[in-house]
Design a protein around this motif. Structure first.
Motif, PDB file in Angstrom:
ATOM      1  N   VAL A 197      -0.232   2.504   9.211  1.00 11.14           N
ATOM      2  CA  VAL A 197       0.186   3.796   8.579  1.00 11.14           C
ATOM      3  C   VAL A 197       1.891   3.826   8.786  1.00 11.14           C
ATOM      4  O   VAL A 197       2.478   4.621   7.999  1.00 11.14           O
ATOM      5  N   ALA A 198       2.486   2.606   9.245  1.00 16.43           N
ATOM      6  CA  ALA A 198       3.848   2.681   9.125  1.00 16.43           C
ATOM      7  C   ALA A 198       4.206   1.183   9.834  1.00 16.43           C
ATOM      8  O   ALA A 198       3.313   0.697  10.692  1.00 16.43           O
ATOM      9  N   VAL A 199       5.452   0.815   9.649  1.00 10.64           N
ATOM     10  CA  VAL A 199       5.851  -0.403  10.312  1.00 10.64           C
ATOM     11  C   VAL A 199       7.312  -0.217  10.818  1.00 10.64           C
ATOM     12  O   VAL A 199       7.902   0.485  10.339  1.00 10.64           O
ATOM     13  N   TYR A 200       7.755  -1.125  11.798  1.00 12.61           N
ATOM     14  CA  TYR A 200       9.271  -0.947  12.146  1.00 12.61           C
ATOM     15  C   TYR A 200       9.492  -2.466  12.410  1.00 12.61           C
ATOM     16  O   TYR A 200       9.055  -3.347  12.215  1.00 12.61           O
ATOM     17  N   GLY A 201      11.093  -2.663  12.578  1.00 13.88           N
ATOM     18  CA  GLY A 201      11.736  -3.922  12.303  1.00 13.88           C
ATOM     19  C   GLY A 201      12.075  -4.220  13.716  1.00 13.88           C
ATOM     20  O   GLY A 201      11.770  -3.755  14.823  1.00 13.88           O
ATOM     21  N   SER A 202      12.873  -5.566  13.844  1.00 14.79           N
ATOM     22  CA  SER A 202      13.264  -5.907  14.955  1.00 14.79           C
ATOM     23  C   SER A 202      14.767  -5.708  15.214  1.00 14.79           C
ATOM     24  O   SER A 202      15.361  -4.789  14.361  1.00 14.79           O
ATOM     25  N   GLY A 203      15.412  -6.301  15.966  1.00 17.27           N
ATOM     26  CA  GLY A 203      16.638  -6.114  16.127  1.00 17.27           C
ATOM     27  C   GLY A 203      17.675  -6.569  15.209  1.00 17.27           C
ATOM     28  O   GLY A 203      19.017  -6.126  15.090  1.00 17.27           O
ATOM     29  N   LYS A 214      10.915  -9.865   4.440  1.00 19.69           N
ATOM     30  CA  LYS A 214      10.011  -9.631   5.392  1.00 19.69           C
ATOM     31  C   LYS A 214       8.960  -8.583   5.102  1.00 19.69           C
ATOM     32  O   LYS A 214       7.984  -8.642   5.727  1.00 19.69           O
ATOM     33  N   ALA A 215       8.953  -7.919   3.719  1.00 14.10           N
ATOM     34  CA  ALA A 215       8.008  -6.647   3.506  1.00 14.10           C
ATOM     35  C   ALA A 215       6.555  -7.179   2.981  1.00 14.10           C
ATOM     36  O   ALA A 215       5.581  -6.481   3.320  1.00 14.10           O
ATOM     37  N   GLY A 216       6.648  -8.635   2.459  1.00  8.23           N
ATOM     38  CA  GLY A 216       5.310  -8.919   2.129  1.00  8.23           C
ATOM     39  C   GLY A 216       4.883  -7.601   1.069  1.00  8.23           C
ATOM     40  O   GLY A 216       5.653  -7.379   0.066  1.00  8.23           O
ATOM     41  N   GLY A 217       3.408  -7.522   1.087  1.00 12.57           N
ATOM     42  CA  GLY A 217       3.032  -6.223   0.096  1.00 12.57           C
ATOM     43  C   GLY A 217       3.103  -4.948   0.570  1.00 12.57           C
ATOM     44  O   GLY A 217       2.725  -3.879   0.019  1.00 12.57           O
ATOM     45  N   LEU A 218       3.992  -4.566   1.732  1.00 17.82           N
ATOM     46  CA  LEU A 218       4.147  -3.444   2.428  1.00 17.82           C
ATOM     47  C   LEU A 218       4.681  -2.363   1.302  1.00 17.82           C
ATOM     48  O   LEU A 218       4.333  -1.059   1.209  1.00 17.82           O
ATOM     49  N   ARG A 219       5.599  -2.582   0.776  1.00 18.74           N
ATOM     50  CA  ARG A 219       6.390  -1.759  -0.093  1.00 18.74           C
ATOM     51  C   ARG A 219       5.372  -1.321  -1.350  1.00 18.74           C
ATOM     52  O   ARG A 219       5.406  -0.215  -1.808  1.00 18.74           O
ATOM     53  N   ALA A 220       4.750  -2.267  -1.780  1.00 14.33           N
ATOM     54  CA  ALA A 220       3.906  -2.078  -3.102  1.00 14.33           C
ATOM     55  C   ALA A 220       2.690  -1.108  -2.689  1.00 14.33           C
ATOM     56  O   ALA A 220       2.154  -0.269  -3.685  1.00 14.33           O
ATOM     57  N   VAL A 221       2.381  -0.719  -1.451  1.00 15.83           N
ATOM     58  CA  VAL A 221       1.440  -0.016  -1.259  1.00 15.83           C
ATOM     59  C   VAL A 221       2.078   1.284  -0.302  1.00 15.83           C
ATOM     60  O   VAL A 221       1.387   2.081  -0.134  1.00 15.83           O
ATOM     61  N   GLY A 222       3.198   1.358  -0.234  1.00 14.76           N
ATOM     62  CA  GLY A 222       3.888   2.586   0.020  1.00 14.76           C
ATOM     63  C   GLY A 222       3.855   2.621   1.589  1.00 14.76           C
ATOM     64  O   GLY A 222       3.957   3.848   1.904  1.00 14.76           O
TER      65      GLY A 222
END
Length: 310
Positions: free
Chosen positions: A44-50, A60-68
């Motif tokens: 449902v959501a992702v977060y990053g590192s420091g 680092k996004a992989g396919g995450l952007r493509a599926v919103g």
């Protein structure tokens, strides 16, 4: 964890986690989230590192952007309120020390009573072992109630598709389940790379730029994917003795002294692009946080095979 719970999983810290039903709403560190997406679980959501900023790092996004899938910014800046609004059933992070999640303050999840799974990506595990652990988690998250994580498929086997997740941001439609093409055959990609590396004629150095005066040189055996490359016949250069378990930090002149034919450079946004390299050295991108999925590593291996053969 009682035997009546519908979902259970023991993470790589030895934490036994359970819930009355299979978690449907997964929040994750971006590396873990991209891997889960490849394996059929849409976060449902992702977060990053420091290392990350307010925008999702394309490397680092992989396919995450493509599926919103929404990006929440660095995990350490997330408070309980921000996570509470997401209503996640489980949080998935990685761990390098086998004790603590890497990118999120565990106390935040504890205050909300949300199970936090941390899977190891450290050099103490082989790459196949890491892939199998992520496949096991994905299988547990896509399983019918009552199926245990121990029944997961191998990392190179099929993983069932996940049900579509409810949107994490109110009226915006939910991100669809992953509709990527079938995962490339990891074994075939390994065979291609083994063939390209045969003879060990190309000397390869993996590094991460840290400015114009400094560069971090990777110690191959400290990185599961680099150790795996060496096992496939890739001739990886070791930077030599000195401080640092994963990296030896030096200057760009030290790169020339090692005489690489091909440089694997850290393509993440916080890393400095190759700054000063000898003439004729070839370049290929490397993401030290490649999503731990067979599809992601098959792509990396095929790209590296092409670079070795160039």
């Amino acid at each position: 964890m009682s035997g009546t719970e519908g979902w259970g999983f023991t993470d790589d810290r030895g934490a036994e986690l359970g819930a009355a039903r299979v978690p449907l709403r997964v929040a994750a560190y971006v590396r873990a989230g991209a891997a889960l997406l490849d394996l059929g679980v849409t976060p449902v959501a992702v977060y990053g590192s420091g290392h990350d900023g307010e925008e999702l790092d394309p490397a680092k996004a992989g396919g995450l952007r493509a599926v919103g899938v929404p990006y929440l910014g660095p995990g350490r800046a997330l408070g309980a309120e921000a996570l509470s609004e997401l209503r996640p059933d489980v949080i998935v992070d990685v761990t390098y020390d086998g004790k603590s999640p890497y990118a999120l303050d565990e106390a935040v999840a504890e205050r909300l009573g949300i199970p936090l799974v941390a899977l190891s990506v450290s050099g103490e595990l082989t790459l196949p072992a890491i892939l199998d652990r992520f496949a096991a988690l994905a299988a547990s998250l896509t399983a019918a109630p009552g199926r245990s994580a121990s029944g997961a498929e191998s990392a190179v086997g099929p993983v069932p598709a996940a049900p579509a997740s409810e949107s994490a941001v109110g009226p915006v439609p939910a991100a669809p389940a992953s509709e990527s093409v079938p995962a490339p055959d990891l074994a075939a990609a390994e065979a291609l790379l083994r063939s390209a590396a045969a003879g060990g004629g190309v000397a390869v150095l993996a590094l991460s730029g840290a400015g114009t005066e400094q560069v971090h040189l990777a110690r191959p055996q400290a990185w599961p994917e680099l150790a795996h490359l060496a096992g496939l016949g890739v001739r990886l250069l070791d930077p030599g003795p000195g401080p640092g378990a994963n990296w030896l930090t030096g200057d760009w002149a030290g790169v020339a002294e090692l005489r690489p034919d091909l440089v694997l450079f850290d393509e993440r946004e916080h890393a400095t692009p190759p700054y000063a390299l000898p003439s004729g050295v070839r370049l290929a991108p490397w993401n030290p946080e490649t999503p731990p999925s067979p599809a992601a590593y098959a792509r990396f291996f095929r790209d590296l095979a092409e670079a070795l053969a160039a």
